[in-house]
Structures are given as structure tokens and as C-alpha cells.
Design a protein around this motif. Structure first.
Motif, short mmCIF file in Angstrom:
data_model
loop_
_atom_site.label_atom_id
_atom_site.label_comp_id
_atom_site.label_asym_id
_atom_site.label_seq_id
_atom_site.Cartn_x
_atom_site.Cartn_y
_atom_site.Cartn_z
N GLN A 646 0.79 -1.22 0.00
CA GLN A 646 0.00 0.00 0.00
C GLN A 646 0.83 1.28 0.00
O GLN A 646 0.33 2.35 -0.34
CB GLN A 646 -0.93 0.01 1.21
N CYS A 647 2.09 1.19 0.38
CA CYS A 647 2.94 2.38 0.49
C CYS A 647 4.10 2.37 -0.49
O CYS A 647 5.04 3.16 -0.36
CB CYS A 647 3.45 2.53 1.92
N ASN A 648 4.08 1.44 -1.42
CA ASN A 648 5.07 1.36 -2.51
C ASN A 648 6.44 0.89 -2.09
O ASN A 648 7.27 0.56 -2.94
CB ASN A 648 5.20 2.70 -3.24
N ASP A 649 6.72 0.86 -0.79
CA ASP A 649 8.00 0.33 -0.34
C ASP A 649 7.97 0.13 1.16
O ASP A 649 7.07 0.63 1.85
CB ASP A 649 9.16 1.26 -0.70
N LYS A 650 8.94 -0.59 1.66
CA LYS A 650 9.02 -0.83 3.10
C LYS A 650 9.36 0.46 3.83
O LYS A 650 9.90 1.40 3.24
CB LYS A 650 10.08 -1.91 3.39
N GLY A 651 9.02 0.48 5.11
CA GLY A 651 9.31 1.65 5.92
C GLY A 651 10.70 1.56 6.53
O GLY A 651 11.46 0.62 6.29
N LEU A 652 11.05 2.55 7.33
CA LEU A 652 12.34 2.61 8.00
C LEU A 652 12.19 2.08 9.42
O LEU A 652 11.34 2.55 10.18
CB LEU A 652 12.85 4.06 8.03
N ALA A 653 13.01 1.10 9.77
CA ALA A 653 12.97 0.51 11.11
C ALA A 653 13.72 1.43 12.08
O ALA A 653 14.77 1.09 12.63
CB ALA A 653 13.58 -0.89 11.10
N LEU A 654 13.15 2.61 12.30
CA LEU A 654 13.78 3.63 13.14
C LEU A 654 14.14 3.11 14.52
O LEU A 654 15.19 3.46 15.08
CB LEU A 654 12.83 4.82 13.29
N ASN A 655 13.26 2.28 15.08
CA ASN A 655 13.45 1.85 16.47
C ASN A 655 14.41 0.69 16.63
O ASN A 655 14.65 0.24 17.74
CB ASN A 655 12.09 1.49 17.09
N ASP A 656 14.96 0.21 15.52
CA ASP A 656 16.02 -0.79 15.59
C ASP A 656 17.38 -0.14 15.39
O ASP A 656 18.23 -0.63 14.66
CB ASP A 656 15.79 -1.90 14.56
#
Length: 668
Positions: A646-656
Motif C-alpha cells: 500500500q505504500c510502494n516500499d518498506k518503511g524505516l525501522a527507526l526503532n532498531d
């Protein structure tokens, strides 16, 4: 005084409707619109003080050119010179590389107005395609998790939360990030509701809750599965609903019953008996509500954190009461953003937002030579920002579109001044409540500022003057663009015939599909979908970098800012980190003293404070005016597990993000 209607376009739950009051061509004051029932006419402090931003002496009112790049030596230029220079550069790309792929459009969520998508539409106006950023660093995993589980549908009106008797606030801090929802939470409490907050940090919302669970970061799936295990073992499940309305139930049942709940609880840092009591309470209340924020999905396993939590609503049958809340893309997808003049989206070369720095380096056939950056401040908001700055400075041309000289503008060649929501037409679909308003210009644009849609239109005109037919972007007025984006379905659901009827006040969507409509979910099977894939990812695997850098960095939103927006209005608030007594003892830190925060990507010097409101092993970053270097230089380019759909790409795992910290005796 003349009154005008507007909608706040910032990346926020409330999507407030606003009234401006104009006299003698000047905006005298602004107030909330009482016709938007959700916000009830109230505005946050940021928007109430927006005239300070609108008339701020540092606001840029004419195009600028910086020579040399990074020098701070800006000179005023005309729109003709600015757009002529940019158009000539784009034409030269085709001469040098035979395509427009060396042009990269970096447009993000600094403005959620639909007409501000003009830059992404511009990227689709060239034969053979251009390059552009894909996805966001915000909510990708959560949006996909909901889509796979319940399908595309409108979220329930958040006002309904006031009818719940038990409310879980999971990874969300509305006292800071969704202040209007606090009214409905208090209404629920007045009617006897219990409010539970699950969060690694004792937030302001958590302090107001009836029950607070301080969970270890990233173990949300383990916590939810421990609850699920207890509900199954104690037969507190809706067997009929699970067997008839849930796809994947049998596999999920077999998976969960093989788990060890004590091990799951140990991962979360919460005693199993407390998890059992919470599960009992959840199962016993027929109108329990669950609000999933963005916090628990900003991990490598973020999407599956969400899917595990969603499974809870199916086990007890609570999903049937439609008391499941989260951010949602459904309203934005109702509008038309595809037209015949656009070239195929398949021709676009996409660069994931979560790893833009690496993508710019890896693109070699052809390389990126020009970047246009709008509604975005990537050198503050994206990952590995030191590397990203280095990549941008190697380009032939960097253009930034905005209202102030941001951190990213430091590496720009040309700055184009854009209007605010007080100076242009727009529509902001929103992602939380089910109301829609319209923005009309209250005054003429200040100085030489232009709306983004006007800038794109003028740039396309320059391009076609230099090379006829090279750019298919059409020439329309702002009001003609609004007419084009409103679909018959949108107008019908708002019960209006023309978007201009919104000038009389915001309208509520009616008749949109909910989680369950006509006894079916909106998934392909018509059922609630539970998946056991990657549930849960072992904690040891997720924390593999923690050996060298033992503390997890969390960077949640604060009340005074919207990401880096409003940072020039922060009134002296400085960025800092907060750690608990455990880290302070281990590292010899003193509250209020400066420290060195570092990992393999870099280091920053910042003031530290000590508080047990933060979970053990966590470094909590509080954003203020910022540090000169910026916290995002420490954030690695790690993707979330979901986001592509739905968002065209994966998000950023900021909390890792993992860091270490050291005391600095002599740093001031």
C-alpha cells in the motif's frame, strides 16, 4: 473581517478545519472551525501560533541561488532565471544520458495536501520515466498489516472511542500527538472506561492512564501472543467467529499453542501474571477498543507486531464491534490521481525512502545527476544523513522547495519559495477522522511565493518552450485541479455535488465500507486474515547489533514539533536524550550534563537527563531545536518487514537503532 476556510495540511491525526480572519489584505487571526465536529473548534498551539510562522522574518519570499553550494552565500534571482536554469538542466540530462532517469523527485509528507502531490505527478510526465523516492519512513508496515488483515476500508469514526468500556492505547501518545482525541478518551473515562497504555516510555498519556504497561521495545508481538495463548487456554475465545470468519485460524491456533508463554513474557519484561490479567479484562468487556499507534511498527518486525496485535481482536470477536483504530490511507485513495496524460508508473525508477543514500550511490545506469526536493527535509528525517549529504553534494543540481532554509537547503543550489495553506487552494484527505474540508486562499501569496502546483506548471511550460512536447504535465488553475481530483464517489459519500460546497463547512463521509460490511471483511476471501509468517521474529536475531552498541535509541514525536517543522519556533527548547538509572550507573552519567552518543555511523554531542520513565536499555531522544549534527546520522537504513503493497516500499525501522553513550566532562 472577511472569513476564509482552510484545512491544516501537516502530518497529524487531527486534520483540523480552520477559519482565518482577514482585514486590509492581512490575516489578523485564525481559529478552529466549530463545524468540524471531531475537533469541536479547538486548535493545537502550533497552529494557533501559525501567524508567527506565516509572517516570520526568516521566511523566504523569492527564489534564491547559492554560490558555491554549502557556502550560505545566497542571492535573490527571478523565477525566470530559476526555472530556466532547472529546465535547461533537465533538458541536458536527455542530451547526456538519453533519458530522464537521472532526475530524482524527492517529495515526502511535509504537506499532505493533495495538490502538493504535483511533484510526484510531474515525475510521471516524461516519456521513459524519471526517478523518485518511494514509500515513507512513517507508517508503511502498519498500513500493510491492516490491509492484509481486514482489507481496504474506512476506519471507524474516532469519536466512537468514547463509547468503549476498555481502551488499549498501544504505541501511541495522544496527549502529545493527537490532542483532540484526548477529549473522547476523557468522555469514555467519565462513563466508566478503563484506559490501558502499552509503551516503552512513561509518556504523558501513560501517566494519565488507569493501567500502564512498560513493555520492552520491539516485543509487541510477544506480548500480544502471550495474551492470545492465555485466552486460548482459558477458552475465552469466540469459536464460532474464528471458525467461520477468520482465514488462517487453525494454523494460527496450532502455532500459538506450541509457544511458551513464560518465554514470551520474559521477552517483554512484563510478568506473565500481569499479561494474563490484562487478557482476562480484554475478553470480559464486549466494547473493548484498540488503538494502534505508529510506535510498535517502526521495527524490522513492525508489520508482524501489528498483525499479532490485530489477532487479539479476532480471538474475542471484538472486531465485530468495529472498535479498532489506526491511521489509514483509505480516504486519500478515494480521490483521482491518475490521468491519461501520465506515463506509466512502471517506468519510474523507485528509490526506497528508508535507504535513499545508498540508492543514490547505487544508481549508475544512468546515475542521478539532479534532485528536486519538496515537502521534505531528508537531511533531518531520513537515515544515515551524513552519507546522504555526501551523495547530494555530488549531484550537478539540487533544488529545494519550501518556506524556510532548512538543513537540506544547505546543500542546495536553488531554493524555490512556496506558499502556505493560507495562500492557496487545496484538499487534505486526512488519515484519522471521517471529515473533509477545503482550503481556500485567504490572501495573495507573500512576496514571490508560488504554490507547488503552480511551480510545477511553470516548470513544465519552460520545458516545453525549450523542447516542445517533452513534458505532458497540463496547464490548469488550482481550482481546475481540485475539480479533477474529486471523484463522483467522493462527492456522493460527502453528499455534495461540487467541492465548492465545502466552503460552507466540512462534511462527513457517509456509506463507506467498514471492517465488516454486509457480514464480510474487505479481504479477497471476505474473512479476517491471520498469518503465522514471521510471528514472532526471535528477539536475539533482532538485537544482533546490540552486542557492540548495547542501548536501543527511540525517537518518538514530541508535542511542539511536527518532525522538523516548527523547529524555528521551539523557543529555546534544545534536543536532549533521556536514560534511566541503569544506564546512568553503567556509564557514569549525570543528569543535565553533556554526553557523547555514538554508533558505527557516527556520533553527536548532546545533553542527557536521567529518569526511570524510560525503560531499561533505552535511550530516548527528545527533539527540540535539534543538535547541529542531527540524530538521524545514527539511524541505519534498515527496512521494516511490510510496506511494499500500500505504500510502494518498506518503511524505516527507526526503532532498531542501537547506540552507546559516554560521559563528556569538558564538553559544553
Amino acid at each position: 473581517m472577511k472569513q476564509n476556510r482552510h484545512v491544516c495540511p501537516f502530518n497529524c491525526y487531527s486534520n483540523c478545519s480552520i477559519i482565518s480572519y482577514v482585514q486590509d489584505g492581512k490575516v489578523q487571526r485564525i481559529s478552529g472551525d466549530p463545524l468540524l465536529h471531531y475537533t469541536r473548534g479547538y486548535l493545537c498551539q502550533k497552529v494557533l501560533s501559525y501567524l508567527d510562522v506565516f509572517y516570520h522574518p526568516d521566511r523566504i519570499l523569492s527564489p534564491l541561488q547559492q554560490i558555491p553550494r554549502g557556502s550560505g552565500n545566497w542571492r535573490v534571482i527571478s523565477w525566470e532565471e530559476a526555472l530556466g536554469h532547472i529546465a535547461g538542466n533537465i533538458i541536458k540530462l536527455t542530451d547526456d544520458y538519453g533519458s530522464f532517469l537521472p532526475l530524482c523527485i524527492i517529495k515526502n509528507t511535509g504537506n499532505l495536501g493533495l495538490l502538493h502531490e504535483a511533484w510526484n505527478w510531474f515525475a510521471r510526465s516524461f516519456a521513459g520515466g524519471t526517478s523518485r523516492i518511494s514509500g515513507t519512513v512513517c507508517w508503511n508496515a502498519l498500513v500493510d498489516a491492516f490491509y492484509y488483515t481486514v482489507g481496504p476500508c474506512a476506519p471507524p469514526p474516532p469519536e466512537k472511542m468514547a463509547d468503549s468500556k476498555l481502551i488499549f492505547l498501544w504505541g501511541v501518545n495522544p496527549a502529545w500527538t493527537s490532542i483532540h482525541q484526548m477529549h473522547y478518551l476523557e468522555q469514555a473515562r467519565l462513563h466508566g472506561a478503563t484506559i490501558v497504555v502499552i509503551d516503552p516510555v512513561l509518556t504523558v498519556t501513560a501517566a494519565k492512564a488507569d493501567i500502564y504497561i512498560q513493555i520492552s521495545p520491539g516485543t509487541d508481538a510477544e506480548f500480544a501472543l502471550a495474551m492470545v495463548y492465555h485466552l486460548i487456554q482459558t477458552s475465552q475465545i469466540d469459536v464460532d467467529f474464528l471458525q467461520n470468519k477468520v482465514e488462517g485460524w487453525q494454523e494460527f491456533y496450532e502455532y500459538v499453542t506450541r509457544l511458551n508463554p513464560l518465554e514470551l513474557a520474559a521477552e517483554t519484561g512484563v510478568p506473565y501474571k500481569h499479561i494474563q490479567r490484562l487478557a482476562d479484562r480484554y475478553a470480559a468487556v464486549p466494547s473493548a477498543a484498540l488503538w494502534l499507534g505508529l510506535g510498535m511498527q517502526r521495527y524490522k518486525n513492525g508489520g508482524n507486531n501489528v498483525r499479532a496485535i490485530l489477532a487479539l481482536t479476532a480471538l474475542t470477536g471484538h472486531i465485530q464491534n468495529q472498535h479498532l483504530y489506526s491511521s489509514n490511507t483509505y480516504y486519500g485513495n478515494l480521490f483521482c490521481t491518475e490521468w491519461d496524460w501520465m506515463y506509466s508508473a512502471a517506468a519510474i525508477r523507485k528509490f526506497p525512502a528508508y535507504r535513499l543514500a545508498d540508492s543514490l550511490q547505487e544508481a549508475t545506469v544512468p546515475p542521478i545527476r539532479t534532485a528536486i526536493i519538496a515537502a521534505s527535509n531528508p537531511l533531518v528525517q531520513l537515515s544515515e544523513t551524513t552519507k546522504l549529504a555526501q551523495r547530494l553534494t555530488k549531484l550537478d543540481l539540487v533544488v529545494v522547495v519550501g518556506q524556510f532554509l532548512s538543513e537540506t537547503a544547505r546543500v542546495a543550489d536553488i531554493f524555490l519559495p512556496t506558499t502556505t495553506w493560507l495562500e492557496h487552494w487545496d484538499v487534505v484527505p486526512g488519515y484519522w477522522h471521517n471529515w473533509l474540508g477545503i482550503s481556500e486562499p485567504a490572501v495573495q501569496p507573500r512576496g514571490q511565493c508560488l504554490a507547488d502546483i503552480e511551480i510545477v506548471t511553470r516548470l513544465s511550460t519552460y520545458l516545453n518552450a525549450l523542447s516542445p512536447g517533452i513534458c505532458s504535465f497540463p496547464v490548469k488553475t488550482q481550482e481546475e485541479w481540485l475539480q479533477a481530483v474529486f471523484t463522483p464517489d467522493v462527492l456522493h459519500s460527502l453528499q455534495i455535488k461540487d467541492y465548492r460546497e465545502l466552503l460552507l463547512g466540512p462534511k462527513e463521509y457517509k456509506g463507506l465500507p467498514q471492517y465488516i460490511t454486509n457480514n464480510k471483511f474487505q479481504t479477497p476471501s471476505g474473512k479476517f486474515v491471520i498469518s503465522t509468517a514471521n510471528l514472532p521474529v526471535p528477539q536475539a536475531a533482532r538485537n544482533s547489533t546490540a552486542k557492540a552498541f548495547p542501548y536501543r535509541l527511540l525517537t518518538p514525536h514530541v508535542t511542539s514539533l511536527l518532525n522538523s517543522q516548527f523547529s524555528n519556533m521551539a523557543e529555546g527548547e534544545r534536543a536532549c536524550i533521556i536514560v534511566n538509572q541503569q544506564i546512568a550507573r553503567e556509564k557514569g552519567l549525570q543528569s543535565g550534563k553533556n554526553v557523547l552518543l555514538f554508533n558505527k555511523l557516527g556520533e553527536i554531542k548532546i545533553k542527557a537527563f536521567i529518569s526511570n520513565a524510560v525503560a531499561p536499555g533505552v535511550v530516548y531522544y527528545y527533539a527540540g531545536e535539534g543538535t547541529e549534527e542531527g540524530i538521524n546520522k545514527l539511524i541505519p537504513s534498515e527496512p521494516t518487514d511490510l510496506g511494499d503493497c500500500q505504500c510502494n516500499d518498506k518503511g524505516l525501522a527507526l526503532n532498531d537503532t542501537f547506540v552507546d553513550v559516554a560521559a563528556l566532562v569538558n564538553f559544553k
